[in-house]
Write an enzyme that holds these catalytic residues in place. Structure first.
Site, mmCIF file in Angstrom:
data_model
loop_
_atom_site.group_PDB
_atom_site.id
_atom_site.type_symbol
_atom_site.label_atom_id
_atom_site.label_comp_id
_atom_site.label_asym_id
_atom_site.label_seq_id
_atom_site.Cartn_x
_atom_site.Cartn_y
_atom_site.Cartn_z
ATOM 1 C CG ASP A 284 11.509 -14.326 4.752
ATOM 2 O OD1 ASP A 284 11.228 -15.856 4.787
ATOM 3 O OD2 ASP A 284 12.027 -13.734 3.845
ATOM 4 C CD GLU A 326 12.603 -18.539 6.881
ATOM 5 O OE1 GLU A 326 12.932 -19.459 6.348
ATOM 6 O OE2 GLU A 326 12.867 -17.357 6.658
#
Ligand code: GLC
Length: 652
Positions: A284, A326
């Site tokens: 993330d 990401e």
């Protein structure tokens, strides 16, 4: 840092200490370590070599790799082996994914297996379970504020439930993806709690400052991520009596990766996830992991070095786990997460094709393909051996993050064009002509930026059409939904559907009444699944049936044709008709033309578009409509209905 000769000796000692047999039982591991060691050593040295205890930290890192290898289940080692025999296993057209919240989709980890048949029927065999580690209610950012990286949030179940689900999935030929939230922790995480209690060791895990002078310096060049709900990048902690860096929400404290203890603790977490049996780890927000005053604190070279180091370590200890970065950043910057220079294809295995995702919404609103085509010179540079996650929607907002030059080269004014897109997708009352029902997310009055929230179906007009009971508009919105899905499914990469979209979920506005969610309108497109609605997929004529069957068919077509594997085999056809995006996939002599009409009117495409590709006057088989078309003379055209699409293969 130790010279290499001493390292070999140290490794030998570590092997003895941990009963590693580099010639027999653990040969594969020892070989991998040997192969990756020079890069691990160099990268670690470049980032942390200046630290007073760098040598000890490096040995501890090696120990982590050994321990991770030792605790890896034999079944996973076998799976690693099988994957490595396949070459780059994740490029395959046999994989199709879905991203979902365990609680909102199935209730809990224990009940997930009862829902796998729905996914199997659809053709999905790769699951991204949205964050499931412990995260405080009300301050969770959908699970992206983690208070314990190793404890499953009790609402979802236990670690044992997760492992048993993974085993169940693997035994059915499915794949699992989870997140690691690398950039920050919840302020309830043990490290943050200790920092708050005055422990300097843990205060050093974060960016903490006793007065505003450094934070003010940082703020000069740092953009705001959630300007409406969490303005600024620092938060005053009353308990600690210090400012702490909080780039996302105020309750998400940024980890300080200049501290090698932070890196090692998080690397251990990465390896722990590897040993849970993940096939893909979604890292993330990797763009944010390194901060430097005077910069935007995004996409810095050290962030890439850290990711490369993680990749090398994973290849040694848990090699079957691929990495997804990401990075939802500018197109040029996204590409760098695949690695550059000597690390090309050696950083993240996957990135989100966020540029193309946003551009398909651009095309849907404008009815034109020119801006999208201007972006391809960057997007198509993806190195072989890496892949995209392709998608129309995910749990986040849609950011219009492509470059201004791409818009300007299409003869449009970038400011006016973005303004039009934002107006098109955000519902501002019935006076507006757009069929889309979405909302602006994180508007920043200082910069004029805003992103877009809303489900695929609502943004494609289904919500409005249903409210109005307008049959033709319902049909048209279904056509749009399927065209958008087709575009991302055939694009090249691993398609990742978002749960609910397969049965046409429209926006859910109930989040507005939940104080833990009301400040974040991304919740409008994160539905709680009603399985009665889902079961209407079985009733012919229903919206659910049409969308489910259509999506299923698209995934089937993709699985039946190997040239949809991500072999970096994509080119775009000349834009003979600016409303039609034409994608060609090739493998040997085989080819497939995927054509999408982004206009609300029928589009006429001259046969020259095919002749340019070397097509003779033969016949083409359309996998979507199951019909044949003949490449005709130039006074005839291939006619695509409004928002129609074709998947055409030359007939032998
Ligand atoms: C990622 C997630 C997003 C979250 C943010 C902060 O962008 O996708 O949902 O808010 O990181 O963790």
């Amino acid at each position: 840092m130790y010279p290499e000769s001493i390292i070999s000796e140290k490794i030998h000692q570590l092997f003895q200490e941990h009963s590693i047999d580099p010639f027999k039982k653990d040969k594969d591991f020892a070989d991998r370590l040997q192969a990756h060691l020079p890069k691990i050593h160099r990268l670690f040295g470049e980032i942390y070599g200046g630290c007073f205890d760098a040598e000890q930290q490096f040995l501890d890192l090696l120990r982590s790799l050994i321990l991770a290898h030792k605790s890896r289940e034999s079944g996973l080692k076998k799976r690693d082996q099988e994957k490595s025999e396949k070459g780059v296993w994740f490029l395959s057209n046999q994989l199709a994914g879905m991203s979902l919240y365990v609680d909102r989709f199935a209730g809990s980890l224990k009940t997930m297996p009862t829902k796998l048949s729905h996914l199997e029927e659809l053709g999905v065999n790769f699951l991204h379970l949205m964050p499931i580690f412990e995260s405080p209610a009300g301050e969770s950012d959908g699970g992206y504020a983690v208070s314990d990286f190793r404890k499953v949030e009790p609402r979802f179940g236990t670690l044992e439930d997760l492992i048993s689900l993974r085993k169940n999935m693997h035994s059915q030929g499915m794949y699992l993806m989870l997140d690691i939230v690398l950039n920050h922790t919840s302020h309830h995480h043990e490290w943050a709690q200790k920092a708050k209690a005055g422990d300097f060791y843990y205060q050093d895990f974060f960016y903490t400052y006793s007065n505003r002078s450094i934070p003010d310096e940082f703020e000069r060049s740092m953009p705001e991520i959630f300007p409406e709900s969490a303005p600024g990048n620092f938060t005053w902690s009353e308990e600690m009596g210090k400012w702490v860096m909080t780039v996302f929400h105020r309750y998400q404290w940024d980890l300080n990766y200049t501290n090698p203890n932070v890196f090692r603790a998080m690397l251990d977490t990465v390896l722990f996830y590897g040993n849970l049996g993940l096939d893909l780890l979604r890292i993330d927000a990797p763009a944010f992991i390194w901060k430097q005053m005077g910069t935007s604190c995004q996409n810095l070279p050290q962030a890439h070095m850290l990711l490369r180091l993680i990749k090398q370590c994973v290849q040694v200890a848990t090699p079957g786990m691929a990495l997804l970065g990401e990075a939802i950043v500018a197109p040029k910057e996204i590409m760098k997460y695949f690695g550059t220079g000597e690390f090309i294809a050696q950083e993240c295995d996957f990135a989100y094709n966020a540029t193309q995702m946003a551009l398909q919404w651009d095309m849907l609103a404008s009815g034109e393909t020119r801006v999208m085509l201007n972006a391809q010179s960057e997007i198509l540079n993806k190195p072989y051996g890496t892949s995209w996650i392709t998608y129309t929607r995910c749990h986040d907002d849609i950011g219009l993050g492509y470059d201004d030059y791409m818009i300007a080269q299409a003869g449009k004014d970038p400011y006016q064009h973005r303004k039009f897109l934002k107006e098109y997708y955000s519902f501002s009352g019935d006076q507006w002509m757009s069929p889309a029902r979405g909302a602006l997310f994180s508007s920043n009055p200082k910069t004029g930026d805003a992103r877009i929230s809303g489900t695929l179906a609502s943004l494609c007009g289904l919500e409005k059409a249903l409210i109005e009971g307008n049959g033709p508009a319902i049909d048209l919105s279904i056509q749009k939904i399927l065209m958008m899905q087709a575009h991302s499914i055939f694009l090249g990469g691993l398609p990742m559907l978002f749960y609910g979209d397969e049965v046409g979920y429209t926006n859910d506005y109930s989040y507005q009444h939940d104080p833990g969610k009301s400040y974040d309108n991304r919740w409008m497109h994160r539905p709680v699944i009603d399985w009665e609605k889902v079961n209407r997929k079985k009733v012919e004529g229903t919206v659910e049936h049409q969308i489910f069957e259509g999506t299923k068919r698209l995934l089937q077509i993709r699985k039946e044709n190997e040239l949809f594997s991500d072999l970096s085999n994509i080119s775009w056809m000349s834009p003979h008709n600016i409303h039609v995006a034409g994608l060609v996939r090739r493998m040997g002599n085989e080819r497939m033309y995927c054509l999408f009409n982004f206009s609300d009117k029928a589009a006429y495409l001259t046969w020259y578009a095919f002749r340019e590709q070397g097509e003779g006057s033969g016949k083409l088989w359309d996998h979507w409509t199951q019909s044949e078309v003949a490449v005709g003379p130039d006074h005839e055209y291939l006619i695509l209905e409004p928002y129609g699409f074709r998947v055409l293969e030359p007939k032998a």
